[in-house]
Design a protein around this motif. Structure first.
Motif, short mmCIF file in Angstrom:
data_model
loop_
_atom_site.label_atom_id
_atom_site.label_comp_id
_atom_site.label_asym_id
_atom_site.label_seq_id
_atom_site.Cartn_x
_atom_site.Cartn_y
_atom_site.Cartn_z
N TRP A 1 0.86 -1.25 0.00
CA TRP A 1 -0.06 0.18 0.00
C TRP A 1 0.89 1.31 0.17
O TRP A 1 0.22 2.25 -0.41
CB TRP A 1 -0.93 -0.01 1.17
N GLU A 2 2.08 1.20 0.37
CA GLU A 2 2.89 2.28 0.44
C GLU A 2 3.45 2.93 -0.74
O GLU A 2 4.48 3.79 -0.73
CB GLU A 2 3.99 2.05 1.75
N SER A 3 3.41 1.82 -1.71
CA SER A 3 3.95 1.95 -2.90
C SER A 3 2.98 3.08 -3.80
O SER A 3 3.22 3.53 -4.95
CB SER A 3 4.09 0.93 -4.02
N TYR A 4 2.05 3.65 -3.10
CA TYR A 4 0.98 4.50 -3.59
C TYR A 4 1.00 5.94 -2.86
O TYR A 4 1.00 5.58 -1.55
CB TYR A 4 -0.41 3.90 -3.92
N GLU A 5 0.57 6.90 -3.24
CA GLU A 5 0.39 7.91 -2.89
C GLU A 5 -1.43 8.48 -2.63
O GLU A 5 -1.90 8.09 -3.71
CB GLU A 5 1.19 9.37 -3.30
N TYR A 6 -1.71 8.95 -1.49
CA TYR A 6 -3.18 9.07 -1.43
C TYR A 6 -3.40 10.55 -0.95
O TYR A 6 -2.93 11.09 -0.34
CB TYR A 6 -3.65 8.30 -0.32
N LYS A 7 -4.51 11.20 -1.66
CA LYS A 7 -4.84 12.33 -1.45
C LYS A 7 -6.39 12.27 -1.37
O LYS A 7 -7.19 12.10 -2.30
CB LYS A 7 -4.37 13.31 -2.54
N LYS A 8 -7.01 13.26 -0.36
CA LYS A 8 -8.31 13.29 -0.13
C LYS A 8 -8.79 14.18 -1.06
O LYS A 8 -8.17 15.25 -1.20
CB LYS A 8 -8.69 13.46 1.41
#
Length: 422
Positions: free
Chosen positions: A381-388
């Motif tokens: 999961w940390e291979s991706y960036e997440y933005k609300k």
């Protein structure tokens, strides 16, 4: 569709499903007998006169040609529509198709069958070493299949052949028995192939839905028979403490390990939401995405901003991406590893761009306001960036709608392939 004969089989099971699927893909059909009871009708003289060994599937064509053995029937049915691509276009392709059919039968289907028989006790009394051996053989075969499918969409040609139908039938069974969520995470191309084949419009009704098992099925010992408690003899002096023995027996029962209750997911403790995620998934699957009455309109009408949040997800290492189909497979692998959060999550993630110049991005709808609580079930999961995302913001809203409609374009890179997590 034109009927070519009668097929004796157990409905929607095993190689019978393979035969019906091959016929449907070729634009043909097979008729069931007027009535059939397994283990009864196939032992009757009239059946044995046609098929002396009493095996099913068994097939009789309109002109009286008789055939048993599921793979042989499927191949014969496929040959009746040579333009269907099911048997390839030359002798090399036909040999490779036969190879993968045999592989599905002997290296996947057979081992899964042995496991099922062991668990049911119909093969032999349960034997843990045998169970382990059959499971290891299945995994080894699936790893071989995974490697082969890592560079191609289908097994032999660029279209579905009987090999793909046969392997998909075997894998569909395996994922309901011993190919659990943890193992599926290691087999993204196998799962991608399975879902591609069985969701083909001509095959979807035959195969039906996939029943993924969360944990591989395990042997459950039959309950012990309770010993009959004989009436105690008439009381005698100093016999007052006789029940102690019964108490000791009850204590012995307590020594049997009990299954630990499953820890409750903290997401289940969130206040009840007015948005039902399963209803949304159905709306998304059955409606056009954009336009009046579309799934986006449904979402905006039912969205609960407190109970659910919307996020943008971006792969961190886009510079490492090469072939777009391999990037799509990577999305599939990520989604497979999110299986434990299926009830809390919806995703639409795609590949934008071209070979050696692409990105992976998309949108997630998830329970609560904390993305980590939902996605950290996936090891990567940390291979991706997440933005609300703020859907009141025009730019965020356009991104969200483009990701769900699969028409998102970023910096000239257009959406070329994608996956949904539903």
């Amino acid at each position: 569709m034109s009927s070519i004969g009668t097929l004796w089989t157990v409905p929607a099971q095993g190689k019978g499903k393979r035969i019906v699927a091959a016929a449907a893909f070729a634009g043909l059909s097979v008729d069931p007998p007027a009535s059939y009871e397994h283990y009864v009708d196939n032992k009757k003289p009239e059946f044995l006169e046609k098929f002396p060994h009493g095996k099913i599937p068994a097939f009789e064509s309109k002109d009286g040609f008789k055939l048993f053995e599921g793979s042989a029937i499927a191949e014969y049915v496929s040959s009746l529509a040579p333009n269907s691509t099911l048997l390839g276009s030359n002798k090399e392709e036909r040999a490779l198709i036969s190879q993968w059919i045999s592989f599905a039968d002997s290296e996947i289907d057979a081992n899964v069958t042995f496991i099922v028989q062991l668990l049911r006790g119909t093969l032999t009394p349960y034997n843990k070493p045998m169970h382990t051996t059959f499971n290891e053989r299945t995994i080894r075969s699936l790893k071989t299949l995974e490697k082969h499918l890592s560079t191609r969409t289908f097994l032999v040609t660029e279209r579905i052949t009987l090999a793909d139908i046969s392997v998909a039938q075997s894998i569909q069974r395996a994922v309901s028995v011993n190919v659990d969520a943890a193992l599926r995470a290691e087999l993204p191309n196998v799962i991608r192939h399975l879902e591609t084949v069985i969701n083909h419009p001509l095959l979807k009704e035959v195969f039906g839905p996939i029943e993924y098992v969360e944990k591989a099925l395990q042997f459950v010992p039959p309950p012990k028979e309770k010993k009959e408690v004989k009436p105690a003899p008439a009381p005698a002096p100093k016999a007052e403490k006789k029940p102690k023995k019964e108490e000791a027996e009850e204590e012995d029962d307590d020594l049997v390990p009990k299954e630990e209750p499953k820890a409750k997911n903290p997401l289940d403790s969130l206040p009840k939401s007015t948005l039902n995620l399963e209803d949304w998934k159905r709306a998304y699957s059955n409606k056009d995405t954009r336009g009046p009455g579309g799934s986006l309109e449904w979402f905006y009408e039912n969205n609960d901003k407190e109970g659910y949040s919307v996020w943008r997800v971006d792969f961190k290492y886009n510079n490492e991406l090469t072939q777009t189909f391999m990037s799509s497979n990577q999305i599939g692998g990520f989604f497979n590893r999110l299986e434990a959060s299926r009830k809390y999550l919806f995703g639409s993630v795609g590949v934008l761009g071209a070979t050696n110049d692409s990105i992976i991005t998309g949108a997630l709808i998830l329970r609560g306001q904390d993305v980590k609580a939902v996605v950290d079930v996936a090891p990567d999961w940390e291979s991706y960036e997440y933005k609300k995302l703020d859907l009141d913001n025009a730019e965020d809203k356009a991104f969200f709608e483009g990701a769900l409609a699969w028409d998102l374009e970023i910096d000239g890179k257009k959406w070329v392939d994608g996956k949904n997590f539903k």
